[in-house]
Design a protein around this motif. Structure first.
Motif, PDB file in Angstrom:
ATOM      1  N   SER A  16      18.397  27.557 -15.291  1.00  0.00           N
ATOM      2  CA  SER A  16      18.153  28.333 -14.076  1.00  0.00           C
ATOM      3  C   SER A  16      17.444  27.581 -12.958  1.00  0.00           C
ATOM      4  N   GLY A  17      17.042  26.340 -13.189  1.00  0.00           N
ATOM      5  CA  GLY A  17      16.415  25.572 -12.117  1.00  0.00           C
ATOM      6  C   GLY A  17      15.219  26.290 -11.524  1.00  0.00           C
ATOM      7  N   GLU A  18      15.206  26.404 -10.202  1.00  0.00           N
ATOM      8  CA  GLU A  18      14.073  27.060  -9.524  1.00  0.00           C
ATOM      9  C   GLU A  18      14.256  28.572  -9.402  1.00  0.00           C
ATOM     10  N   GLY A  19      15.237  29.127 -10.099  1.00  0.00           N
ATOM     11  CA  GLY A  19      15.344  30.574 -10.248  1.00  0.00           C
ATOM     12  C   GLY A  19      16.113  31.334  -9.191  1.00  0.00           C
ATOM     13  N   ALA A  20      16.880  30.661  -8.343  1.00  0.00           N
ATOM     14  CA  ALA A  20      17.578  31.347  -7.252  1.00  0.00           C
ATOM     15  C   ALA A  20      18.534  32.424  -7.757  1.00  0.00           C
ATOM     16  N   MET A  21      19.289  32.152  -8.807  1.00  0.00           N
ATOM     17  CA  MET A  21      20.252  33.143  -9.316  1.00  0.00           C
ATOM     18  C   MET A  21      19.539  34.325  -9.965  1.00  0.00           C
ATOM     19  N   VAL A  22      18.439  34.073 -10.637  1.00  0.00           N
ATOM     20  CA  VAL A  22      17.660  35.163 -11.241  1.00  0.00           C
ATOM     21  C   VAL A  22      17.160  36.095 -10.148  1.00  0.00           C
ATOM     22  N   ARG A  23      16.578  35.529  -9.108  1.00  0.00           N
ATOM     23  CA  ARG A  23      16.073  36.352  -7.997  1.00  0.00           C
ATOM     24  C   ARG A  23      17.212  37.093  -7.299  1.00  0.00           C
ATOM     25  N   ALA A  24      18.318  36.396  -7.058  1.00  0.00           N
ATOM     26  CA  ALA A  24      19.444  37.027  -6.365  1.00  0.00           C
ATOM     27  C   ALA A  24      20.060  38.145  -7.192  1.00  0.00           C
ATOM     28  N   ALA A  25      20.111  37.990  -8.505  1.00  0.00           N
ATOM     29  CA  ALA A  25      20.688  39.025  -9.359  1.00  0.00           C
ATOM     30  C   ALA A  25      19.955  40.349  -9.186  1.00  0.00           C
ATOM     31  N   VAL A  26      18.637  40.283  -9.150  1.00  0.00           N
ATOM     32  CA  VAL A  26      17.829  41.501  -9.020  1.00  0.00           C
ATOM     33  C   VAL A  26      17.753  41.968  -7.571  1.00  0.00           C
ATOM     34  N   ARG A  27      17.450  41.072  -6.671  1.00  0.00           N
ATOM     35  CA  ARG A  27      17.172  41.432  -5.278  1.00  0.00           C
ATOM     36  C   ARG A  27      18.431  41.710  -4.455  1.00  0.00           C
ATOM     37  N   GLU A  28      19.509  40.988  -4.713  1.00  0.00           N
ATOM     38  CA  GLU A  28      20.738  41.173  -3.945  1.00  0.00           C
ATOM     39  C   GLU A  28      21.841  41.829  -4.758  1.00  0.00           C
ATOM     40  N   GLY A  29      21.881  41.534  -6.054  1.00  0.00           N
ATOM     41  CA  GLY A  29      22.973  42.004  -6.898  1.00  0.00           C
ATOM     42  C   GLY A  29      22.739  43.343  -7.549  1.00  0.00           C
ATOM     43  N   GLY A  30      21.504  43.882  -7.463  1.00  0.00           N
ATOM     44  CA  GLY A  30      21.219  45.198  -8.020  1.00  0.00           C
ATOM     45  C   GLY A  30      21.096  45.245  -9.532  1.00  0.00           C
ATOM     46  N   LEU A  76      10.500  25.268 -13.646  1.00  0.00           N
ATOM     47  CA  LEU A  76      10.081  26.555 -14.217  1.00  0.00           C
ATOM     48  C   LEU A  76       8.873  27.120 -13.468  1.00  0.00           C
ATOM     49  N   VAL A  77       7.903  26.278 -13.173  1.00  0.00           N
ATOM     50  CA  VAL A  77       6.715  26.733 -12.438  1.00  0.00           C
ATOM     51  C   VAL A  77       7.115  27.256 -11.056  1.00  0.00           C
ATOM     52  N   VAL A  78       7.996  26.544 -10.373  1.00  0.00           N
ATOM     53  CA  VAL A  78       8.465  27.001  -9.056  1.00  0.00           C
ATOM     54  C   VAL A  78       9.139  28.367  -9.192  1.00  0.00           C
ATOM     55  N   ALA A  79      10.001  28.515 -10.183  1.00  0.00           N
ATOM     56  CA  ALA A  79      10.696  29.792 -10.396  1.00  0.00           C
ATOM     57  C   ALA A  79       9.702  30.918 -10.667  1.00  0.00           C
ATOM     58  N   GLN A  80       8.726  30.647 -11.526  1.00  0.00           N
ATOM     59  CA  GLN A  80       7.743  31.684 -11.860  1.00  0.00           C
ATOM     60  C   GLN A  80       6.915  32.078 -10.647  1.00  0.00           C
ATOM     61  N   LEU A  81       6.544  31.116  -9.827  1.00  0.00           N
ATOM     62  CA  LEU A  81       5.784  31.434  -8.618  1.00  0.00           C
ATOM     63  C   LEU A  81       6.605  32.276  -7.645  1.00  0.00           C
ATOM     64  N   ARG A  82       7.884  31.958  -7.498  1.00  0.00           N
ATOM     65  CA  ARG A  82       8.741  32.704  -6.569  1.00  0.00           C
ATOM     66  C   ARG A  82       9.053  34.111  -7.063  1.00  0.00           C
ATOM     67  N   SER A  83       8.879  34.350  -8.353  1.00  0.00           N
ATOM     68  CA  SER A  83       9.123  35.690  -8.912  1.00  0.00           C
ATOM     69  C   SER A  83       7.834  36.405  -9.280  1.00  0.00           C
ATOM     70  N   MET A  84       6.712  35.868  -8.883  1.00  0.00           N
ATOM     71  CA  MET A  84       5.420  36.450  -9.251  1.00  0.00           C
ATOM     72  C   MET A  84       5.349  37.929  -8.858  1.00  0.00           C
TER      73      MET A  84
END
Length: 193
Positions: A57-71, A85-93
């Protein structure tokens, strides 16, 4: 930056994963777009009870988009690179439905996934396809960025997506597969069957 690239390319050279390349915004829109997005076309508007898993998942863009844009009701990303992973966790805090796990894609738990996203590379795609066949529930969808899941049947949908000229994630196809109940492969079984 060197640590991120070193871990990323080291995994790719050992055929354990893919190097980190951020998924282009155009491809995220192609997957999660409200009306014409690939997943909207297959799943319809109701996705609140679904779980998306991003393998690598890298920096988590798809995880965030799935919830925030994809419903999607929840999304989980598996990533081995600790810096990403740290970047992803911070962006989803503060967003408990966006989980980021430090674990190899080969050890990821897919038992509750409805949709799996992967941006792999050709040397791992056949092995990854076998993992998906073994572990995903019937009817699950697999979205693959740039590379087909070779030997696993035709995709349900495939769209070519244009990205900016110098984007790290270049223009190319995004494939959607539906896992068939016969376990003979991923194929073009019509939605709802």
């Amino acid at each position: 930056v060197n640590a991120v690239l070193g871990v990323s390319f080291g995994m790719a050279m050992r055929r354990q994963g893919a190097p980190f390349v951020p998924t282009a915004a155009a491809k995220i829109r192609a997957v999660f777009g409200a009306e014409k997005g690939l997943l909207a076309r297959v799943l319809g508007p109701s996705r609140g009870d679904l779980h998306l898993v991003d393998l690598g998942s890298g920096e988590g863009a798809m995880v965030r988009a799935a919830v925030r844009e994809g419903g999607f009701g929840r999304a989980t990303g598996y990533e081995l690179n600790p810096a990403l992973l740290v970047v992803a966790q911070l962006r989803s805090m503060g967003r408990g439905v966006e989980r980021h796990v430090w674990k190899s894609l080969w050890l990821a738990d897919l038992s509750e996934a409805n949709v799996v996203f992967v941006y792999g590379v050709p040397p791992i795609m056949e092995r990854l396809g076998r993992k998906l066949l073994r572990e995903l529930p019937d009817g699950s969808l697999v979205v693959s960025n740039n590379y087909a899941l070779v030997g696993l049947g035709p995709p349900l949908l495939a769209d070519d997506v244009d990205t900016p000229l110098l984007a790290p994630d270049g223009s190319g196809p995004v494939y959607v597969y539906r896992l068939s109940s016969g376990r003979g492969g991923l194929g073009a079984e019509p939605p709802g069957k």
